[in-house]
Scaffold this motif. Structure first.
Motif, PDB file in Angstrom:
ATOM      1  N   VAL A  12       0.917  -1.250  -0.088  1.00 34.15           N
ATOM      2  CA  VAL A  12       0.016  -0.059   0.007  1.00 34.15           C
ATOM      3  C   VAL A  12       1.021   1.265   0.069  1.00 34.15           C
ATOM      4  CG1 VAL A  12      -1.757   1.255   1.357  1.00 34.15           C
ATOM      5  CG2 VAL A  12      -1.969  -1.168   0.978  1.00 34.15           C
ATOM      6  N   ALA A  13       2.043   1.161   0.517  1.00 35.25           N
ATOM      7  CA  ALA A  13       2.790   2.615   0.851  1.00 35.25           C
ATOM      8  C   ALA A  13       3.525   2.612  -0.622  1.00 35.25           C
ATOM      9  CB  ALA A  13       3.954   2.306   1.907  1.00 35.25           C
ATOM     10  N   LEU A  14       3.667   1.700  -1.512  1.00 36.29           N
ATOM     11  CA  LEU A  14       4.246   2.254  -2.636  1.00 36.29           C
ATOM     12  C   LEU A  14       3.547   3.012  -3.701  1.00 36.29           C
ATOM     13  CD1 LEU A  14       5.319  -1.531  -3.921  1.00 36.29           C
ATOM     14  CD2 LEU A  14       6.691   0.093  -3.053  1.00 36.29           C
ATOM     15  N   GLY A  15       4.215   3.408  -4.645  1.00 39.38           N
ATOM     16  CA  GLY A  15       3.254   4.476  -5.466  1.00 39.38           C
ATOM     17  C   GLY A  15       2.211   3.784  -6.207  1.00 39.38           C
ATOM     18  N   GLU A  16       1.577   4.492  -6.915  1.00 41.19           N
ATOM     19  CA  GLU A  16       0.286   3.926  -7.813  1.00 41.19           C
ATOM     20  C   GLU A  16       1.032   3.210  -9.081  1.00 41.19           C
ATOM     21  OE1 GLU A  16      -3.723   5.165 -10.220  1.00 41.19           O
ATOM     22  OE2 GLU A  16      -2.666   6.555  -9.176  1.00 41.19           O
ATOM     23  N   ARG A  17       2.100   3.594  -9.690  1.00 40.56           N
ATOM     24  CA  ARG A  17       2.499   3.032 -10.781  1.00 40.56           C
ATOM     25  C   ARG A  17       3.446   1.753 -10.150  1.00 40.56           C
ATOM     26  NH1 ARG A  17       7.620   5.582 -14.121  1.00 40.56           N
ATOM     27  NH2 ARG A  17       8.523   5.607 -12.066  1.00 40.56           N
ATOM     28  N   ASP A  18       4.032   1.567  -9.060  1.00 40.47           N
ATOM     29  CA  ASP A  18       4.696   0.621  -8.797  1.00 40.47           C
ATOM     30  C   ASP A  18       3.791  -0.658  -8.528  1.00 40.47           C
ATOM     31  OD1 ASP A  18       7.262   1.667  -9.150  1.00 40.47           O
ATOM     32  OD2 ASP A  18       7.177   2.567  -7.228  1.00 40.47           O
ATOM     33  N   ARG A  19       2.483  -0.027  -7.755  1.00 37.68           N
ATOM     34  CA  ARG A  19       1.669  -1.298  -7.581  1.00 37.68           C
ATOM     35  C   ARG A  19       0.809  -1.859  -8.745  1.00 37.68           C
ATOM     36  NH1 ARG A  19      -0.132   2.721  -3.943  1.00 37.68           N
ATOM     37  NH2 ARG A  19      -2.261   3.114  -4.973  1.00 37.68           N
ATOM     38  N   LEU A  20       0.680  -0.961  -9.864  1.00 34.62           N
ATOM     39  CA  LEU A  20       0.607  -1.370 -11.156  1.00 34.62           C
ATOM     40  C   LEU A  20       1.208  -2.344 -11.621  1.00 34.62           C
ATOM     41  CD1 LEU A  20      -1.648  -1.369 -13.407  1.00 34.62           C
ATOM     42  CD2 LEU A  20      -0.484   0.649 -14.382  1.00 34.62           C
ATOM     43  N   LEU A  21       2.615  -2.064 -11.763  1.00 30.95           N
ATOM     44  CA  LEU A  21       3.493  -2.932 -12.229  1.00 30.95           C
ATOM     45  C   LEU A  21       3.547  -4.387 -11.470  1.00 30.95           C
ATOM     46  CD1 LEU A  21       6.525  -0.672 -12.723  1.00 30.95           C
ATOM     47  CD2 LEU A  21       5.267  -1.696 -14.625  1.00 30.95           C
TER      48      LEU A  21
ATOM     49  N   LEU B 280      10.614  -2.829 -11.235  1.00 32.72           N
ATOM     50  CA  LEU B 280      10.192  -3.972 -10.684  1.00 32.72           C
ATOM     51  C   LEU B 280      11.126  -4.348  -9.622  1.00 32.72           C
ATOM     52  CD1 LEU B 280       8.566  -6.591 -13.379  1.00 32.72           C
ATOM     53  CD2 LEU B 280       7.450  -5.334 -11.367  1.00 32.72           C
ATOM     54  N   ALA B 281      12.364  -4.450 -10.015  1.00 36.39           N
ATOM     55  CA  ALA B 281      13.634  -4.631  -9.203  1.00 36.39           C
ATOM     56  C   ALA B 281      13.520  -3.631  -7.977  1.00 36.39           C
ATOM     57  CB  ALA B 281      15.044  -4.676  -9.733  1.00 36.39           C
ATOM     58  N   ARG B 282      13.464  -2.259  -8.111  1.00 34.73           N
ATOM     59  CA  ARG B 282      13.536  -1.404  -7.070  1.00 34.73           C
ATOM     60  C   ARG B 282      12.286  -1.755  -6.054  1.00 34.73           C
ATOM     61  NH1 ARG B 282      12.153   4.687  -8.913  1.00 34.73           N
ATOM     62  NH2 ARG B 282       9.892   3.632  -9.023  1.00 34.73           N
ATOM     63  N   SER B 283      11.017  -1.921  -6.592  1.00 27.84           N
ATOM     64  CA  SER B 283       9.959  -2.126  -5.666  1.00 27.84           C
ATOM     65  C   SER B 283      10.098  -3.475  -5.121  1.00 27.84           C
ATOM     66  CB  SER B 283       8.724  -2.239  -6.596  1.00 27.84           C
ATOM     67  OG  SER B 283       8.424  -1.141  -7.487  1.00 27.84           O
ATOM     68  N   LEU B 284      10.565  -4.430  -5.456  1.00 26.15           N
ATOM     69  CA  LEU B 284      10.875  -5.557  -4.598  1.00 26.15           C
ATOM     70  C   LEU B 284      11.904  -5.677  -3.717  1.00 26.15           C
ATOM     71  CD1 LEU B 284      10.539  -8.283  -7.893  1.00 26.15           C
ATOM     72  CD2 LEU B 284       9.064  -7.927  -5.845  1.00 26.15           C
TER      73      LEU B 284
ATOM     74  N   LEU C  24      10.214  -3.821  -0.905  1.00 29.10           N
ATOM     75  CA  LEU C  24       9.337  -4.798  -0.128  1.00 29.10           C
ATOM     76  C   LEU C  24      10.269  -5.765   0.742  1.00 29.10           C
ATOM     77  CD1 LEU C  24       6.539  -5.669  -2.708  1.00 29.10           C
ATOM     78  CD2 LEU C  24       6.441  -3.927  -0.863  1.00 29.10           C
ATOM     79  N   ARG C  25      11.273  -6.186   0.095  1.00 32.14           N
ATOM     80  CA  ARG C  25      12.098  -7.430   0.750  1.00 32.14           C
ATOM     81  C   ARG C  25      12.750  -6.542   1.950  1.00 32.14           C
ATOM     82  NH1 ARG C  25      14.936  -8.182  -3.251  1.00 32.14           N
ATOM     83  NH2 ARG C  25      13.816  -9.968  -3.951  1.00 32.14           N
ATOM     84  N   GLU C  26      13.078  -5.214   1.973  1.00 31.87           N
ATOM     85  CA  GLU C  26      13.817  -4.608   2.889  1.00 31.87           C
ATOM     86  C   GLU C  26      12.671  -4.598   4.203  1.00 31.87           C
ATOM     87  OE1 GLU C  26      15.497  -1.054   1.368  1.00 31.87           O
ATOM     88  OE2 GLU C  26      17.027  -2.170   0.261  1.00 31.87           O
ATOM     89  N   GLY C  27      11.658  -4.137   3.829  1.00 29.68           N
ATOM     90  CA  GLY C  27      10.562  -3.763   4.664  1.00 29.68           C
ATOM     91  C   GLY C  27      10.256  -5.125   5.410  1.00 29.68           C
ATOM     92  N   MET C  28      10.239  -6.125   4.740  1.00 32.32           N
ATOM     93  CA  MET C  28       9.903  -7.664   5.308  1.00 32.32           C
ATOM     94  C   MET C  28      10.800  -8.004   6.523  1.00 32.32           C
ATOM     95  SD  MET C  28       6.916  -8.921   4.410  1.00 32.32           S
ATOM     96  CE  MET C  28       6.986 -10.471   4.362  1.00 32.32           C
TER      97      MET C  28
END
Length: 289
Positions: free
Chosen positions: A233-242, A271-275, A278-282
């Motif tokens: 949810v904290a990601l941007g709209e474009r990143d969530r769409l990807l 995609l690599a940036r978003s993942l 997420l990985r760092e957050g987890m």
């Protein structure tokens, strides 16, 4: 109590709801022998009184109280059951009330003989409906009883445990129905997963849960999804769409690039940036360890 039925002189109520009836100060204390004789008098009176009137209610209530010893006698046959005796008595009282309401004087049968099957039947129905560890349909509860009878009969005759094919004709059921009844019987008793299963050593006790079942990896996955949701949810709209296009619609990076009008390489970097985020957050929440 003010009267003894065996005495020649009895005290009668001269006014009110019980007019013309023997005066009973404490119906619950009437001895069983006297209750049988008095019940005949009150049952005759109940038949002629208009239902719903105060007089009818007085006669009916007196009959119920006088025959409570009959209920306790029937309930005593089930004393070994784990249910509280008072609960069994309360259920038996329902049977007594039904017997009083349905008794027919023209049958020329003793009320106790008529009432006992009602009382015991109500108690047995209570056990049948409440004693199962899990809910089982009524037809399977009844099939369990028939299964036990057929198994005992055939075991005595054959000298061994009967097979399903042998039980089916005796129970007048198909083999599939017999198997269903056998499975349903497992629902009559339950055991706690924390129950100790003793080993050879006094200190070598294991819980039942340690001996059955296995770890379900899906449980950890559910926890991971729970921790991941706010990070997405904290990601941007474009990143969530990807992420949606890649992992929900399962498009390739090239297909995503064509849809969004960007290169496949650009999609890969996003995609690599978003993942990574997420990985760092987890890792930061301790999830996925």
């Amino acid at each position: 109590m003010r009267i003894e039925v065996a005495e020649a002189t009895e005290t009668y109520v001269t006014s009110g709801e019980g007019e013309g009836l023997p005066d009973i100060e404490a119906p619950r204390e009437v001895a069983p022998r006297d209750a049988r004789a008095l019940s005949r008098v009150f049952l005759r009176e109940l038949a002629v009184r208009e239902e719903g009137t105060a007089g009818h209610q007085y006669v009916r209530n007196t009959l119920i109280e006088m025959n409570m010893t009959l209920v306790r006698y029937a309930a005593g046959r089930f004393r070994g059951r784990p249910e509280e005796m008072e609960d069994i008595v309360q259920v038996g009282m329902i049977g007594l009330i039904k017997a009083i309401d349905r008794f027919d004087l023209s049958r020329e049968v003793e009320f106790t003989t008529f009432a006992l099957p009602y009382i015991t039947g109500e108690i047995k129905r209570f056990f049948r409906d409440t004693s199962w560890a899990v809910h089982v349909p009524r037809r399977l509860q009844e099939a369990r009883v028939e299964l036990a009878k057929a198994t005992d009969e055939l075991s005595s005759r054959l000298g061994r445990a009967p097979r399903v094919a042998e039980l089916a004709p005796v129970m007048d059921l198909s083999e599939e129905q017999v198997v269903e009844a056998q499975l349903a019987s497992n629902g009559y008793h339950s055991t706690s997963l924390d129950a100790a299963i003793g080993g050879d050593d006094e200190n070598d006790d294991a819980a039942l849960a340690d001996l059955i079942g296995e770890e379900d990896p899906a449980l950890a996955l559910v926890e991971d999804f729970h921790d991941l949701a706010p990070l997405v949810v904290a990601l941007g709209e474009r990143d969530r769409l990807l992420l949606h296009l890649r992992f929900v619609e399962e498009l390739t990076q090239s297909q995503i690039g064509e849809r969004l009008g960007v290169s496949q390489m650009h999609v890969s970097r996003l995609l690599a940036r978003s993942l990574n985020r997420l990985r760092e957050g987890m890792v930061g929440t301790g999830a996925g360890a």
